[in-house]
Structure formats: structure tokens, C-alpha cells
Design a protein around this motif. Structure first.
Motif, PDB file in Angstrom:
ATOM      1  N   VAL A 144       0.852  -1.206   0.000  1.00 51.42           N
ATOM      2  CA  VAL A 144       0.000   0.000   0.000  1.00 51.42           C
ATOM      3  C   VAL A 144       0.885   1.252   0.000  1.00 51.42           C
ATOM      4  CG1 VAL A 144      -1.545   1.372   1.460  1.00 51.42           C
ATOM      5  CG2 VAL A 144      -2.071  -1.016   1.030  1.00 51.42           C
ATOM      6  N   ASN A 145       1.924   1.243   0.826  1.00 48.56           N
ATOM      7  CA  ASN A 145       2.777   2.441   0.903  1.00 48.56           C
ATOM      8  C   ASN A 145       3.530   2.681  -0.409  1.00 48.56           C
ATOM      9  OD1 ASN A 145       1.953   3.126   3.498  1.00 48.56           O
ATOM     10  ND2 ASN A 145       3.464   1.749   4.440  1.00 48.56           N
ATOM     11  N   GLU A 146       3.955   1.580  -1.045  1.00 47.38           N
ATOM     12  CA  GLU A 146       4.600   1.721  -2.368  1.00 47.38           C
ATOM     13  C   GLU A 146       3.600   2.282  -3.384  1.00 47.38           C
ATOM     14  OE1 GLU A 146       7.680   1.337  -3.322  1.00 47.38           O
ATOM     15  OE2 GLU A 146       8.610   0.279  -1.637  1.00 47.38           O
ATOM     16  N   GLU A 147       2.347   1.824  -3.268  1.00 49.26           N
ATOM     17  CA  GLU A 147       1.322   2.283  -4.217  1.00 49.26           C
ATOM     18  C   GLU A 147       1.058   3.792  -4.030  1.00 49.26           C
ATOM     19  OE1 GLU A 147      -1.618  -0.758  -4.269  1.00 49.26           O
ATOM     20  OE2 GLU A 147      -2.757   0.154  -5.909  1.00 49.26           O
ATOM     21  N   PHE A 148       0.978   4.234  -2.775  1.00 50.44           N
ATOM     22  CA  PHE A 148       0.801   5.671  -2.520  1.00 50.44           C
ATOM     23  C   PHE A 148       2.011   6.455  -3.051  1.00 50.44           C
ATOM     24  CE2 PHE A 148      -2.966   6.968  -0.215  1.00 50.44           C
ATOM     25  CZ  PHE A 148      -3.535   5.761   0.173  1.00 50.44           C
ATOM     26  N   SER A 149       3.193   5.898  -2.830  1.00 49.03           N
ATOM     27  CA  SER A 149       4.416   6.556  -3.263  1.00 49.03           C
ATOM     28  C   SER A 149       4.416   6.722  -4.794  1.00 49.03           C
ATOM     29  CB  SER A 149       5.580   5.685  -2.812  1.00 49.03           C
ATOM     30  OG  SER A 149       6.770   6.297  -3.070  1.00 49.03           O
ATOM     31  N   ARG A 150       3.995   5.649  -5.468  1.00 50.07           N
ATOM     32  CA  ARG A 150       3.955   5.690  -6.942  1.00 50.07           C
ATOM     33  C   ARG A 150       2.928   6.730  -7.418  1.00 50.07           C
ATOM     34  NH1 ARG A 150       0.639   4.087 -10.038  1.00 50.07           N
ATOM     35  NH2 ARG A 150      -0.442   2.627  -8.663  1.00 50.07           N
ATOM     36  N   MET A 151       1.768   6.769  -6.748  1.00 47.73           N
ATOM     37  CA  MET A 151       0.746   7.750  -7.147  1.00 47.73           C
ATOM     38  C   MET A 151       1.296   9.170  -6.996  1.00 47.73           C
ATOM     39  SD  MET A 151      -2.959   6.271  -5.926  1.00 47.73           S
ATOM     40  CE  MET A 151      -2.659   5.853  -4.229  1.00 47.73           C
ATOM     41  N   CYS A 152       2.007   9.417  -5.895  1.00 47.97           N
ATOM     42  CA  CYS A 152       2.570  10.761  -5.675  1.00 47.97           C
ATOM     43  C   CYS A 152       3.589  11.102  -6.760  1.00 47.97           C
ATOM     44  CB  CYS A 152       3.224  10.848  -4.297  1.00 47.97           C
ATOM     45  SG  CYS A 152       2.042  10.757  -2.951  1.00 47.97           S
ATOM     46  N   SER A 153       4.356  10.080  -7.164  1.00 44.91           N
ATOM     47  CA  SER A 153       5.408  10.358  -8.157  1.00 44.91           C
ATOM     48  C   SER A 153       4.809  10.688  -9.530  1.00 44.91           C
ATOM     49  CB  SER A 153       6.386   9.192  -8.258  1.00 44.91           C
ATOM     50  OG  SER A 153       5.732   8.110  -8.874  1.00 44.91           O
ATOM     51  N   GLU A 154       3.550  10.329  -9.739  1.00 42.32           N
ATOM     52  CA  GLU A 154       2.900  10.684 -11.014  1.00 42.32           C
ATOM     53  C   GLU A 154       2.517  12.166 -11.054  1.00 42.32           C
ATOM     54  OE1 GLU A 154      -0.282   8.084 -12.278  1.00 42.32           O
ATOM     55  OE2 GLU A 154       0.885   6.324 -11.647  1.00 42.32           O
ATOM     56  N   HIS A 155       2.482  12.814  -9.899  1.00 41.69           N
ATOM     57  CA  HIS A 155       2.129  14.249  -9.833  1.00 41.69           C
ATOM     58  C   HIS A 155       3.107  14.967  -8.905  1.00 41.69           C
ATOM     59  CE1 HIS A 155      -1.683  13.685 -11.982  1.00 41.69           C
ATOM     60  NE2 HIS A 155      -1.693  12.508 -11.387  1.00 41.69           N
ATOM     61  N   PRO A 156       4.395  15.010  -9.285  1.00 40.38           N
ATOM     62  CA  PRO A 156       5.390  15.547  -8.359  1.00 40.38           C
ATOM     63  C   PRO A 156       5.055  16.977  -7.930  1.00 40.38           C
ATOM     64  CG  PRO A 156       6.318  15.172 -10.566  1.00 40.38           C
ATOM     65  CD  PRO A 156       4.933  14.630 -10.580  1.00 40.38           C
ATOM     66  N   GLY A 157       5.179  17.217  -6.642  1.00 33.68           N
ATOM     67  CA  GLY A 157       4.901  18.552  -6.113  1.00 33.68           C
ATOM     68  C   GLY A 157       3.432  18.765  -5.774  1.00 33.68           C
ATOM     69  N   ARG A 158       2.542  17.949  -6.351  1.00 30.27           N
ATOM     70  CA  ARG A 158       1.112  18.115  -6.056  1.00 30.27           C
ATOM     71  C   ARG A 158       0.609  17.098  -5.043  1.00 30.27           C
ATOM     72  NH1 ARG A 158      -3.502  19.483 -10.135  1.00 30.27           N
ATOM     73  NH2 ARG A 158      -4.238  20.543  -8.265  1.00 30.27           N
ATOM     74  N   LEU A 159       1.293  15.946  -4.962  1.00 32.53           N
ATOM     75  CA  LEU A 159       0.820  14.905  -4.050  1.00 32.53           C
ATOM     76  C   LEU A 159       1.929  14.443  -3.110  1.00 32.53           C
ATOM     77  CD1 LEU A 159      -1.256  12.486  -6.344  1.00 32.53           C
ATOM     78  CD2 LEU A 159      -2.147  14.231  -4.794  1.00 32.53           C
ATOM     79  N   PHE A 160       1.574  14.344  -1.819  1.00 29.84           N
ATOM     80  CA  PHE A 160       2.423  13.718  -0.802  1.00 29.84           C
ATOM     81  C   PHE A 160       1.516  12.726  -0.077  1.00 29.84           C
ATOM     82  CE2 PHE A 160       4.299  17.742  -1.833  1.00 29.84           C
ATOM     83  CZ  PHE A 160       5.667  17.510  -1.807  1.00 29.84           C
TER      84      PHE A 160
END
Ligand code: 5CU
Length: 372
Positions: free
Chosen positions: A111-127
Motif C-alpha cells: 500500500v505504501n509503495e502504491e501511494f508513493s507511486r501515485m505521488c510520483s505521477e504528480h510531483p509537487g502536487r501529491l504527498f
């Protein structure tokens, strides 16, 4: 002014799959009479789940599981629609609380890797706030803290009130809280279990919808959990611990004075020397170790929160995807969001420095959102 939403949830697709396979809450169930599957989370929803299972004309249990819960594109659309620049996303309740000791470590990692990947798709907009495998053995838990500390977009962990099963005043939880604090991860404390169902009375399930558990059960749960931590001395034992309390701290801003008075007038605590010199008051802990979200929907509650912790410790949130509009288009503006934004404006004045801070400035500096 940059707008930051620090209280915004998702269930990644892998988590939804688990819920679909379950026969006890939390679960996802389809009903022939509804287009969307239903997401059933709360103990207070079990009775209506049973009724709907037996009777196709009974009211549907839980809430519709719309695309807002699992779709990243939908999250970004929601942000754009509401002028939100940055979101700090977190897994919604009940996190991994229901998984066995052998399952939760692996699931937390994925789950944490999945959240991390989602954030990396929108750098600066998602943490994101990561999830810990609280049912796993201590060494797995400590390894999870190290793992999420190394994830670029992780800024803290989301935590429920049960801890390892005995609450947040459990001495066995201290090593975890110490590790989280040492890793400079902020805890986002969020309720799930509310109060026992009997408290709501026999009419609640049929007549009152979700109002009592959500409006009153959730905030009381948070209030009780933090008060127990205070009484057990957890904030003194882990001085670097920083916690954001959901829903503006439950009822803590309103009840802190009463908690203080009960401490001062408690014969046992006085006899045991727990009320003497050097004791930090509840007010001091609120101003030193606690942050509050601004998810309280009215200026009255928000002003109490500001008085308790200071406007520099409050952070705007939406609770998306919960509380969608029921009578207007879900792809448009949500009243639950505008109520919280309006509360900020009414409490501190439109365009004021405090409004700018609460709507985003505080989150950017407290959660280091201007750093990669
Ligand atoms: O509507 C609800 O049940 C909820 C929930 O479960 N969690 C949350 O954060 N907000 C609303």
C-alpha cells in the motif's frame, strides 16, 4: 495563497480487492438494486447490512463505492475543481487493522509503495501519510517505519486510535511512537471505531442514518484517545512526537479546560505526585505537540480550535471522498469542502495572513511540502 488538503483519503485498487473478498466489515458488497457497489465500514452499519442481505427492498447499507475512492485521476480532478494545489493523501479507515499479523506487514509495504507511486505521477502536487502494519510483530513494525521514512513523498503516518490493540496509552506502543518521532514523521490521528452502538439507542440504525457515529462517535473517539495519551504521560515520554488530530481535535479544544480541572482535582493523581511542579498542562501539550486539521464545518468550532492551539497549527482538509454532494453532480463542487473553506474565512477573515496559513501555508512548512 496555495491551498493544501491534508485530510484526503484513498483506497488503492489492491485494498478494494481485499474488501471485496471479505464477509465481515470492512467489506464491499454489490446489491442488484444499486449501480455502485456498497462500502460498509462501521459497526453501526452491520444491522442494515444484514437487513439488506435478507430483503431486497430494505435500504442499502453503507455508502456507494464510487470512483472517488480509488481513482487517482478522480482525486486530481477533485483537487482541480476545488482549487487545491497540493494534497497529502492517506489510506482511509480502518487501514490494516483487520489483517492478521502475518498479512499486515506485506500489505503495508505494498500500500505504501502504491501511494508513493501515485505521488510520483504528480510531483509537487501529491504527498502522503503512510500506513503501519499495527497487527504485525514489533520488528516488522519498526521495519515499516524505516521503509516509509525512505519514501520520497511520505510526510508522516496515519494512525487509528487502537494502536497495537490496547489504545495509544499502551506502553508497548512507545517504541513505535519513538521511532516515528525520530524519523520526523508526523502522526495523523484519525478515528474509526466511534463509541459502542448501544449509545445510539434502538432507533438509530433505522432512522438516523450515519449522523450519530460520524458527528459524535468519531470526535469522541479522538478526544478519548488523546486524553488517555496525556494521562499516561506519552507526550512527555516522546517529546518529539507531533500529531495532527482529525476533525479539529474531536472535542479537545472545547473540553481541555474540563480535563485540566479534573486532573487538578483528582485525589489519586495528586497523591501520586502527578499534578505537581513541572507538569505540562493539556493546553501546553496542545500548543507544543499537537496540530489540528480544519475539518469542523463551522466558524464556531474552528475558532475554538484556533484558541486552543494557535492559528499557526491548523491545516485545511476536505475528508474527500467522504461526504459527497447527494443532490448535485459529484464532478462539480462539494458543499462539504466549501463549508470548511467558508469557516476559515468567517473565523479569521478572507485574505488574512491567518487564512493563508490555515489554507496551506502551515501545511507547507510543517510537512515540508516545498521540499522533494
Ligand atoms: O462516512 C464515513 O463513514 C467516514 C469514514 O468512514 N471515514 C472518514 O474519514 N470520513 C467519513
Amino acid at each position: 495563497m496555495r491551498v493544501v488538503d491534508i485530510h484526503t483519503h484513498m483506497y488503492p485498487p489492491s485494498y478494494i480487492k481485499i474488501l471485496e473478498s471479505r464477509s465481515a466489515i470492512p467489506l464491499v458488497r454489490t446489491f442488484p438494486q444499486a449501480a455502485d457497489p456498497r462500502l460498509i465500514l462501521l459497526e453501526a452499519e452491520v444491522k442494515s447490512l444484514e437487513e439488506a442481505t435478507q430483503d431486497a427492498t430494505a435500504k442499502l447499507p453503507g455508502r456507494p463505492l464510487t470512483s472517488h475512492f480509488a481513482s487517482l485521476a478522480q482525486k486530481v480532478h477533485f483537487m482541480d475543481t476545488h482549487g487545491i494545489d497540493i494534497s497529502v493523501i492517506s489510506l482511509a479507515n480502518p487501514w490494516l487493522d483487520f489483517l492478521s499479523a502475518s498479512e499486515s506487514g506485506k500489505m503495508a509495504e505494498s500500500v505504501n509503495e502504491e501511494f508513493s507511486r501515485m505521488c510520483s505521477e504528480h510531483p509537487g502536487r501529491l504527498f502522503f501519510f503512510a500506513t503501519l502494519p499495527l497487527t504485525a510483530p514489533l520488528e516488522t513494525l519498526l521495519a515499516a517505519v524505516s521503509h516509509v521514512q525512505g519514501l520520497k513523498y511520505c510526510r508522516g503516518i496515519i494512525l487509528g486510535t487502537t494502536g497495537l490493540g490496547k489504545g495509544l496509552d499502551d506502553p508497548a506502543l512507545l517504541p513505535i511512537l519513538e521511532a516515528v518521532a525520530a524519523a520526523h514523521l508526523t502522526v495523523f490521528l484519525h478515528p474509526h471505531y466511534g463509541l459502542p452502538n448501544e449509545v445510539w439507542g434502538p432507533r438509530a440504525s433505522a432512522e438516523y442514518g450515519h449522523v450519530l457515529p460520524l458527528a459524535l462517535g468519531f470526535p469522541m473517539e479522538t478526544t478519548i484517545a488523546v486524553t488517555r495519551m496525556y494521562l499516561a504521560g506519552v507526550f512527555d515520554k516522546v517529546r518529539d512526537l507531533r500529531m495532527i488530530l482529525a476533525h479539529s481535535g474531536g472535542t479537545l479544544p472545547f473540553l481541555a479546560g474540563r480535563i485540566e480541572s479534573c486532573v487538578l482535582h483528582d485525589g489519586q493523581l495528586v497523591r501520586e505526585g502527578k499534578v505537581g511542579k513541572g507538569r505540562r498542562t493539556v493546553w501546553e501539550v496542545l500548543k507544543e505537540q499537537i496540530y489540528l486539521d480544519a475539518v469542523i464545518y463551522s466558524e464556531v468550532g474552528l475558532k475554538a480550535a484556533i484558541d486552543a492551539t494557535g492559528a499557526d497549527r491548523l491545516m485545511f482538509g476536505t475528508d474527500h471522498p467522504f461526504f459527497p454532494p447527494l443532490e448535485t453532480d459529484e464532478q462539480g463542487e462539494w458543499e462539504s469542502v466549501s463549508l470548511n473553506a467558508a469557516a476559515v474565512t468567517k473565523a479569521v477573515g478572507e485574505g488574512s495572513g491567518e487564512a493563508t496559513a490555515i489554507m496551506g501555508g502551515n501545511a507547507i512548512s510543517i510537512l515540508r511540502l516545498d521540499q522533494d
